[in-house]
Each structure stands twice: as structure tokens, then as C-alpha cells.
Design a protein around this motif. Structure first.
Motif, PDB file in Angstrom:
ATOM      1  N   TYR A   1      40.582  64.825  29.562  1.00 11.19           N
ATOM      2  CA  TYR A   1      41.128  64.189  30.763  1.00 11.19           C
ATOM      3  C   TYR A   1      42.551  64.664  31.015  1.00 11.19           C
ATOM      4  CZ  TYR A   1      42.811  60.641  33.990  1.00 11.19           C
ATOM      5  OH  TYR A   1      43.367  60.001  35.076  1.00 11.19           O
ATOM      6  N   GLU A   2      43.368  64.665  29.950  1.00  9.26           N
ATOM      7  CA  GLU A   2      44.758  65.093  30.104  1.00  9.26           C
ATOM      8  C   GLU A   2      44.838  66.544  30.578  1.00  9.26           C
ATOM      9  OE1 GLU A   2      47.534  63.417  29.768  1.00  9.26           O
ATOM     10  OE2 GLU A   2      46.673  61.511  29.120  1.00  9.26           O
TER      11      GLU A   2
ATOM     12  N   ARG B   1      39.829  61.901  25.837  1.00 13.11           N
ATOM     13  CA  ARG B   1      41.216  61.760  26.325  1.00 13.11           C
ATOM     14  C   ARG B   1      41.889  63.127  26.464  1.00 13.11           C
ATOM     15  NH1 ARG B   1      42.989  58.195  22.771  1.00 13.11           N
ATOM     16  NH2 ARG B   1      42.461  56.409  24.091  1.00 13.11           N
TER      17      ARG B   1
ATOM     18  N   ARG C   1      44.027  64.675  34.792  1.00 10.43           N
ATOM     19  CA  ARG C   1      45.118  63.742  35.055  1.00 10.43           C
ATOM     20  C   ARG C   1      45.783  64.027  36.400  1.00 10.43           C
ATOM     21  NH1 ARG C   1      48.753  60.232  33.006  1.00 10.43           N
ATOM     22  NH2 ARG C   1      47.862  60.195  30.915  1.00 10.43           N
TER      23      ARG C   1
ATOM     24  N   THR D   1      40.286  56.076  32.946  1.00 11.69           N
ATOM     25  CA  THR D   1      41.349  55.574  32.069  1.00 11.69           C
ATOM     26  C   THR D   1      40.917  54.292  31.359  1.00 11.69           C
ATOM     27  OG1 THR D   1      42.368  54.486  33.980  1.00 11.69           O
ATOM     28  CG2 THR D   1      43.201  56.662  33.372  1.00 11.69           C
ATOM     29  N   ARG D   2      40.086  53.498  32.037  1.00  7.88           N
ATOM     30  CA  ARG D   2      39.552  52.302  31.341  1.00  7.88           C
ATOM     31  C   ARG D   2      38.668  52.706  30.176  1.00  7.88           C
ATOM     32  NH1 ARG D   2      34.868  50.103  31.600  1.00  7.88           N
ATOM     33  NH2 ARG D   2      34.269  51.237  33.478  1.00  7.88           N
TER      34      ARG D   2
ATOM     35  N   LEU E   1      38.907  55.341  28.478  1.00  6.18           N
ATOM     36  CA  LEU E   1      39.735  55.967  27.453  1.00  6.18           C
ATOM     37  C   LEU E   1      40.691  54.976  26.804  1.00  6.18           C
ATOM     38  CD1 LEU E   1      40.572  59.254  29.393  1.00  6.18           C
ATOM     39  CD2 LEU E   1      38.890  58.940  27.582  1.00  6.18           C
TER      40      LEU E   1
ATOM     41  N   ALA F   1      43.258  53.657  28.184  1.00  7.68           N
ATOM     42  CA  ALA F   1      44.632  53.861  28.642  1.00  7.68           C
ATOM     43  C   ALA F   1      45.022  52.728  29.578  1.00  7.68           C
ATOM     44  CB  ALA F   1      44.755  55.202  29.362  1.00  7.68           C
TER      45      ALA F   1
ATOM     46  N   HIS G   1      39.712  57.895  38.714  1.00  5.00           N
ATOM     47  CA  HIS G   1      40.740  57.840  37.672  1.00  5.00           C
ATOM     48  C   HIS G   1      40.769  56.476  36.983  1.00  5.00           C
ATOM     49  CE1 HIS G   1      42.603  61.757  38.330  1.00  5.00           C
ATOM     50  NE2 HIS G   1      42.483  61.550  39.648  1.00  5.00           N
ATOM     51  N   ARG G   2      40.662  55.410  37.747  1.00  2.87           N
ATOM     52  CA  ARG G   2      40.762  54.078  37.154  1.00  2.87           C
ATOM     53  C   ARG G   2      39.626  53.840  36.154  1.00  2.87           C
ATOM     54  NH1 ARG G   2      41.780  49.138  41.112  1.00  2.87           N
ATOM     55  NH2 ARG G   2      43.654  50.422  41.376  1.00  2.87           N
TER      56      ARG G   2
END
Length: 532
Positions: A508-509, A505, A513, A526-527, A529, A531, A522-523
């Protein structure tokens, strides 16, 4: 190139005739006998080709040479436990097709494609399935190749269930071995096996086969069972290396140190006839080779197989002849039933064996009929559908095109790095084995700075269980190419998949991001992670 018109009365047989394994090597001899005078020539094809260093083995051509030879009238698949599309650990086949799951797939899915290209008739010569067909690509191709066969015969009911399609049940054709090599023709060969090794021919002997998968980790205990059974039968043990490709020869040599009485070591058989002779004239057979037991039964000799009952091929052989007790889970279990089962076979068993052989004879009559005729319009149409499906660009499954290129010898590496990446990405859906590692390494040597190749190399490392190496490689790429988002994408995936969600995470940030290049998933990230 293969001629467009099939040669009259020529047949091609597909199987594992290029490894030192007694049972598989019998099938060409048996098939030639079954086809009899209706056969002009029989050519055998195997993944690598060549023949083991044994006498009387049928020569095998590499599968990729099929299209160079004259087209046969009839193509035959098997026997043997070859109907699957799973990776093989056999070192004999390392790197043959670039993917180890293509090795056995080539012998039935690939053989069906080659038969369709040749316009030949196709029959399944009673092979077996060890488990249901795995992999969507293989199941889809199975559904295309089955209608191209004029005759589908499997050797047991479990195989028919695993195939998931109609098929005739024909016993393993090696049961006819006693017709191919009558017992009296083998007696001199059996005697020579003793005298050539410096031992007088004993009055009685038992044929013994040891496999380390079925000795429970205690070779000494298994040898003690052999000693006691041999003493009870007043027979000399003959240790046979029936499958050197599985390490049987080394195990037989080790076993000699644990046997108390005289024994004959045949760790390097001269050939198939010598193995068959020593079983045909033994008092009994005792071991873990299915075709060792089949040979004994063919010659009317009693025997016991030591193997796991979950290996359906043994019960598939024994249950129809009412002899399932001849399969035992351990050497201790075999000893417990030896007194009852290592007696001359009952008349009822002889009668059931004769009925099984009659079914093989009926199967042979079907094959001889196919050898003399051309494919039906329905089969020809199915062959056309198969060829169209595997030749499509792109095919429904990438593996179909890769398999086609592999079996026809046209799977040379593309000379364009992007095309090479596409081929390697498709291959990555299969096993992350040594053959695939070598392909990636070769491509990396040709294009050492190609980013996608470097990422594919890291992906192979992760899938092969080298997670730390993969992480190190991706971290290095991230540092060397700070403006390229893809090392970060792959590293986020790796960290998240292996439980390091906070580190994933954070990366990624920091790096992804606000990344906008097309294709950034991205989808998906985030899944992974967790989020929203």
C-alpha cells in the motif's frame, strides 16, 4: 410464449422431478390423485427437466420452458425439502442457472414469479424447510412472494418456524400413497422384483435402505445389524437404492458383500411402483429414507428411520402421530428398539395416521377449489407488486433480476464486457462454485485483456479457497499493468484478509498511498491495515 389466459383446470407442479430420488418423484402421482376429476392436465417443472431412467416417473419440463407452455390455472410448490435458497452440491444440477443457490430458490421464489406472470393461482403443497431462509435477497423475495399465494401449507411445525410466516400444517402428502396405488395392486410387482432377479419369492422380507451419512463410517457394522434383525424376523433383507442421486446404489452393492444370509439387491429399481411394492408388502422397513418410512406407514407397515434428530423433517412427521421413537440416531440404536417397534402397528397409531390422511384430504379440497377459480383482487395486487419489484432497473437486490432472467431462460451472457462484468460481480455475491468459474472463463475467453474480468477471476480463486493462485494472478497483473492501481488494491485486500498485514501495508505504501484515481477505497484499505 405463454398464453395470457389461464387454461381451465390445468395445473403446474414445481419440484425436483428430474433426479433419481424416490420420495420427490412420488409427488406428481399423489397430487394428480388428490386433484382427481377436477384436474385436466398436470405439467411438472424442474430445474433441468427430463426424467430419471426409472419407469413410471412423471415427465418434467425444464423450468425455463414454463413461459413457452399454455398458462395453467393453478401452480403448486412441492412437496419435498425444497424451501431454501442455499447452494446445492447435487451434480445433476451443476451449472443449470449459473448459480447453484438459484436451483432450489427457483422452485418456490422462481415458481411464484412465474405464477404471477401467468396470472395463475398459487398454492404450497406441503413442502418443508430444512433451516431458516438464508440471504437478505432471498428473505426479501420471500416477503414478496408469500402474499401471492392463495394457500400456504407446510409439512411440519419446524418448517413454519423457519419460514417466519403464517402457514397451515399439512402432513407430507406422500402419506396418501396407499390410496394412489392400493397394496393389492402392487403384490405382483413385489413378487416380480424377486423372480426377475433370479430369487424365489420368500415368505417374509424386510425393506432396507442404507445411506452413507448415517452408517457411522462402518458399513460392516450396519450390515451386521441388518442380519440380526432379519434373523429375528425370519425375513430376507431387500436392499433398496431409494436415492441413487445420493449414491445409495453404490452403497447397496457394497453392502451385499457384508451380509451373511440371503438378500435381494435392488440397486437399479425398475421404477417407483417397484420400490413402493417392496415396502408395502414387507414385514417392516428399516432405513434412512424419510419417504421409505412414509411409504411403510402409509401401507400400515412398521418401520424405523436411522437419521440425525437435528434433521427436523423426521420428527416433524413422527411427533404428531406419537411415533417419535421410530427415529433413531444409529443402526445400533435401531437394533435396540427393533423388537418393540417392528411389530404390527398399534390401533392408536393407525387412528392417528388416518387423522393425518384426513388433513391431507382437506388440503386437497382446498386445492380443487383453487383449480376452479380465478385469483382474488388481493392476490392479483400482490402479484403485480412482485413483478414490479423483480423487473425494476435496478431491482432492490441484484439477485432478483438474475433469478428472473434465469427462470425465464433469458440469462444469456451479455455481449458487452462491462455488462458482463456487472452480471458476474452480482453473481459473485453467491457461492464461488464451478458454474460461476465456467461463466468467468467463458467471458475471459471472449475478452482476454479486460482488466475487470481478470480481477473477478482472481476474486473467484480467493473465495474458492485457491488463495495462492489468486495471489500469483494478482502479482502478475501488477507487474504487467504497473500504471493501473486496481491489481494493487485487490492484492492489498487479499494479503490483509489472510493475515499478511505487513506485506499488505508495504504494498500500500509503495503503490497506493499517493494514488488519486476516483474510486480507490483508501479508507477501507487503511482499516484493513490497522492504520488510523
Amino acid at each position: 410464449m405463454m398464453s395470457a389466459q389461464a387454461a381451465p383446470r390445468d395445473a403446474a407442479l414445481f419440484g425436483t422431478f428430474d433426479v433419481a430420488n424416490y420420495g420427490d418423484l412420488l409427488f406428481p402421482h399423489v397430487l394428480a390423485h388428490l386433484l382427481g376429476d377436477g384436474l385436466a392436465t398436470l405439467r411438472c417443472y424442474s430445474p433441468r427437466g427430463g426424467a430419471p431412467a426409472w419407469a413410471d416417473c412423471w415427465p418434467a419440463r425444464p423450468l425455463a420452458a414454463f413461459t413457452e407452455d399454455a398458462a395453467p390455472r393453478l401452480c403448486l410448490i412441492g412437496g419435498g425439502n425444497i424451501i431454501h435458497a442455499s447452494p446445492t452440491p447435487l451434480p445433476d444440477y451443476a451449472g443449470v442457472f449459473g448459480r447453484s443457490d438459484f436451483t432450489y430458490a427457483s422452485l418456490w421464489l422462481g415458481a411464484s414469479i412465474l405464477a404471477a406472470q401467468a396470472g395463475a393461482r398459487l398454492a404450497w403443497n406441503a413442502p418443508g424447510l430444512p433451516f431458516p431462509v438464508e440471504g437478505a435477497w432471498a428473505r426479501g423475495l420471500r416477503d414478496l412472494v408469500l402474499p401471492t399465494a392463495d394457500h400456504v401449507a407446510l409439512r411440519d411445525e419446524a418448517s413454519r418456524v423457519y419460514l417466519g410466516a403464517p402457514a397451515e400444517i399439512v402432513p407430507d402428502t406422500a402419506l396418501k400413497l396407499s390410496s394412489v396405488w392400493p397394496a393389492e395392486s402392487l403384490l405382483a410387482t413385489a413378487r416380480d422384483a424377486f423372480t426377475s432377479r433370479g430369487m424365489a419369492v420368500p415368505a417374509r422380507w424386510i425393506a432396507v435402505h442404507l445411506n452413507d451419512r448415517y452408517i457411522g463410517g462402518d458399513l460392516r457394522a450396519a450390515c451386521a445389524v441388518v442380519d440380526r434383525i432379519a434373523a429375528r424376523l425370519q425375513a430376507v433383507p431387500v436392499l433398496l437404492a431409494i436415492g441413487p442421486c445420493h449414491g445409495d446404489d453404490a452403497l447397496a452393492r457394497q453392502a451385499m458383500a457384508h451380509l451373511e444370509g440371503p438378500a435381494l439387491l435392488v440397486d437399479q429399481p425398475e421404477g417407483l411402483r417397484q420400490i413402493a411394492a417392496l415396502i408395502a408388502h414387507a414385514e417392516a422397513y428399516l432405513g434412512s429414507s424419510m419417504h421409505g418410512l412414509i411409504t411403510a406407514l402409509s401401507y400400515g407397515r412398521p418401520g424405523i428411520a436411522i437419521a440425525r434428530t437435528r434433521m427436523v423433517k423426521f420428527l416433524g412427521l413422527l411427533e404428531p402421530i406419537g411415533e417419535s421413537a421410530r427415529l433413531q440416531e444409529s443402526w445400533a440404536d435401531a437394533e435396540a428398539v427393533a423388537a418393540a417397534l417392528l411389530q404390527p402397528l398399534p390401533q392408536a397409531t393407525h387412528a392417528r395416521l388416518q387423522a393425518a390422511m384426513a388433513r391431507i384430504d382437506a388440503h386437497a379440497a382446498v386445492l380443487r377449489g383453487l383449480l376452479a377459480s380465478a385469483p382474488s383482487p388481493a392476490v392479483a395486487a400482490a402479484q403485480a407488486r412482485l413483478l414490479q419489484a423483480v423487473s425494476a432497473e435496478p431491482p432492490a437486490h441484484a439477485e432478483w433480476g438474475l433469478l428472473l432472467r434465469a427462470i425465464t431462460g433469458t440469462s444469456a451472457a451479455p455481449d458487452d464486457p462491462d455488462a458482463q462484468c456487472e452480471a458476474l460481480a452480482a453473481a459473485m455475491r453467491g457461492p464461488a462454485d464451478e458454474a460461476l468459474r465456467q461463466r468467468i472463463a467463458t467471458a475471459r475467453a471472449a475478452w482476454p485483456h479486460h482488466m475487470r474480468l481478470m480481477l473477478l477471476e482472481a476474486e473467484w480463486m480467493e473465495r474458492a479457497g485457491k488463495v495462492q493462485e489468486a495471489e500469483t494472478r494478482l502479482t502478475t497483473l501488477l507487474q504487467q499493468h504497473p500504471d493501473n492501481p486496481w491489481p494493487a488494491v485487490r492484492l492489498v485486500r487479499l494479503l490483509a484478509r489472510h493475515g499478511r498485514v505487513e506485506a499488505a501495508r508495504s504494498l500500500y505504501e509503495k503503490r497506493l498511498r499517493d494514488a488519486a484515481p476516483a474510486g480507490i477505497p483508501h479508507r477501507e484499505l487503511t482499516r484493513l491495515l490497522g492504520a488510523p
